[in-house]
Design a protein around this motif. Sequence first.
Motif, PDB file in Angstrom:
ATOM      1  N   VAL A 392      23.272  31.961 -33.635  1.00 17.00           N
ATOM      2  CA  VAL A 392      23.351  31.705 -32.201  1.00 17.00           C
ATOM      3  C   VAL A 392      22.753  30.337 -31.926  1.00 17.00           C
ATOM      4  O   VAL A 392      21.834  29.896 -32.624  1.00 17.00           O
ATOM      5  CB  VAL A 392      22.605  32.797 -31.403  1.00 17.00           C
ATOM      6  N   SER A 393      23.291  29.659 -30.941  1.00 18.72           N
ATOM      7  CA  SER A 393      22.751  28.361 -30.551  1.00 18.72           C
ATOM      8  C   SER A 393      21.548  28.561 -29.648  1.00 18.72           C
ATOM      9  O   SER A 393      21.433  29.568 -28.933  1.00 18.72           O
ATOM     10  CB  SER A 393      23.812  27.542 -29.819  1.00 18.72           C
ATOM     11  N   ALA A 394      20.651  27.586 -29.664  1.00 20.06           N
ATOM     12  CA  ALA A 394      19.505  27.638 -28.762  1.00 20.06           C
ATOM     13  C   ALA A 394      19.961  27.660 -27.311  1.00 20.06           C
ATOM     14  O   ALA A 394      19.339  28.308 -26.462  1.00 20.06           O
ATOM     15  CB  ALA A 394      18.581  26.446 -29.008  1.00 20.06           C
ATOM     16  N   SER A 395      21.075  26.991 -27.013  1.00 15.21           N
ATOM     17  CA  SER A 395      21.555  26.954 -25.627  1.00 15.21           C
ATOM     18  C   SER A 395      21.952  28.343 -25.142  1.00 15.21           C
ATOM     19  O   SER A 395      21.692  28.704 -23.987  1.00 15.21           O
ATOM     20  CB  SER A 395      22.730  25.986 -25.490  1.00 15.21           C
ATOM     21  N   GLU A 396      22.566  29.161 -26.032  1.00 16.62           N
ATOM     22  CA  GLU A 396      22.915  30.522 -25.614  1.00 16.62           C
ATOM     23  C   GLU A 396      21.664  31.381 -25.436  1.00 16.62           C
ATOM     24  O   GLU A 396      21.575  32.172 -24.490  1.00 16.62           O
ATOM     25  CB  GLU A 396      23.854  31.175 -26.627  1.00 16.62           C
ATOM     26  N   GLN A 429      20.231  28.156 -34.227  1.00 17.05           N
ATOM     27  CA  GLN A 429      20.517  26.736 -34.364  1.00 17.05           C
ATOM     28  C   GLN A 429      19.717  25.921 -33.347  1.00 17.05           C
ATOM     29  O   GLN A 429      19.593  26.314 -32.186  1.00 17.05           O
ATOM     30  CB  GLN A 429      22.021  26.503 -34.177  1.00 17.05           C
ATOM     31  N   ASP A 430      19.197  24.794 -33.817  1.00 13.45           N
ATOM     32  CA  ASP A 430      18.413  23.901 -32.954  1.00 13.45           C
ATOM     33  C   ASP A 430      17.244  24.650 -32.321  1.00 13.45           C
ATOM     34  O   ASP A 430      17.009  24.589 -31.118  1.00 13.45           O
ATOM     35  CB  ASP A 430      19.307  23.283 -31.870  1.00 13.45           C
ATOM     36  N   ARG A 431      16.509  25.372 -33.164  1.00 13.87           N
ATOM     37  CA  ARG A 431      15.441  26.259 -32.677  1.00 13.87           C
ATOM     38  C   ARG A 431      14.375  25.523 -31.885  1.00 13.87           C
ATOM     39  O   ARG A 431      13.731  26.103 -30.999  1.00 13.87           O
ATOM     40  CB  ARG A 431      14.823  26.995 -33.866  1.00 13.87           C
ATOM     41  N   SER A 432      14.175  24.249 -32.179  1.00 14.19           N
ATOM     42  CA  SER A 432      13.151  23.482 -31.455  1.00 14.19           C
ATOM     43  C   SER A 432      13.488  23.306 -29.986  1.00 14.19           C
ATOM     44  O   SER A 432      12.619  22.935 -29.188  1.00 14.19           O
ATOM     45  CB  SER A 432      12.973  22.109 -32.105  1.00 14.19           C
TER      46      SER A 432
END
Length: 504
Positions: A392-396, A429-432
């Motif tokens: 999953v993306s961080a944005s979701e 993804q892009d956890r930061s």
Amino acid sequence: MRCARPTRTLLALSVAGLLLGAAGCTSHDDAPTVAQLARSSADSVDVVAQQDPSARSVAASRALFASAPGAVVASASDAGAVRDAASAARAAHVPLLLTSDGGTPSSTPSADAGDDGDRVAAELRRLGADWYQAEGSVAVDTDVPEQDAPERGDVPEASDASRAATVVVSDRRSEAAAVATAEAAGARVVAMPDGVTDPAAAPDVVSALHDRAEHPTVLVGSAFGDLPDPQWTVRAAESGWQLPHGGQRPFDGHRYVALYGAPGAPVLGVLGEQDPAATVRRAEGTAKEYDGLGDEPVTPAMEVIATVAAGDAGADGDYSTELPASTLEPYVDAASDAGMPVILDLQPGRSDFLSQAKRYESLLAKPNVWLALDPEWRLTADQVPLQQIGSVSASEVNEVSSWLADLVRSKGLPPKAFVLHQFRLSMIQDRSSLASHPELDVLIHVDGQGSQPDKQATWKALHQDAPEGVHWGWKNFYDEDTPMLSPQQTMADVQPTPSLITYQ
């Protein structure tokens, strides 16, 4: 870093039909929630958090007194004078105002005083004071005469509105002036515990705000300047709901031991091996094994799979079986009666987390129901469960956390735990870029299985470059771990010690 998919979850492919019929009950959608029963005081919360003690004393006076016949003035740097002034202010039912030093305050207008110049002189004018009593070496550039306060019987008491307030102070000693002003106004004063700055983490403060939910609230102390949403914080406290060991903040001084699974489906975890009442008893027994193994109190809990990754597309084509809220309610209700939190776990398949979370808004509107996202089962349009490990993306994730935070805030709910399952870095993804919200405590739940060296390697890898402020969870598998850690080993070998320990 090796971690396979949990074997029990793989068996979800053969039990979707069983789950849909499991543990049905009458819906409780019409039952009032804590938030609906609580009175909102969102329009009556004042925050007195200026860094300068003189400015705080004036702001406290403004919050608690519409007018006063006089005031007592002392230097903030003279502890003895402040003590004497506090006694005089209480006796005369007037505010205690502080100057910033022992001499004459500057007559230069400040941000706190505006065009009126010196803040103390300006406050005397606002109060309509006819006199002020000085304690110690102070001088005020004002036309109001200096004199001793009249006897108590000659002074009218504060207004009814002022007397109704609840004043929360960050520290009684450092906020002695505000405490005296509050007590002079007849307000109820409650102090925060040492080292605690969030009222949601202070059991006595939550109780006091609940008991006085119909009264205005004043938060006094520079530490309260960091509260992102004081009005929601107070409104949530007024609901009165607290965790079994006190307070409302999920991971502030609390540890949880939870059973994981789906209703009526033993193959998905131990939670499904018995009915709700027996699940409560089993969770209590499992948590009891951790008593005395750490500094934090242990609370039993449940993590209930609400949507189960499925082996076929289903009528909606999303490869996820969404259990009706009525199937989950018996577990939520049993946990609520026992004082346990419940975490709803989402395995969305080709759907998205936000759409599935909204299905359970009626349950998430309860104070003891939290939310978990399981990215292993978040698939793209061309993926199928078991053939890939999802992500999953961080944005979701941020869309879900924003929605959940809005739900908490709008309904005046206490803070919730927001759990993110992860056993590979690629799963988030892009956890930061994960967002933070004051309404949510974020926990990364490391739920890999297998040998202990492999699990420890995963644990350490996921901690690297983790977002600041997240909490951590660990899963013990009865059948798949080789070997499964005992409670003593879990507390000793898994460092930092996890805040949430689940059993599957």
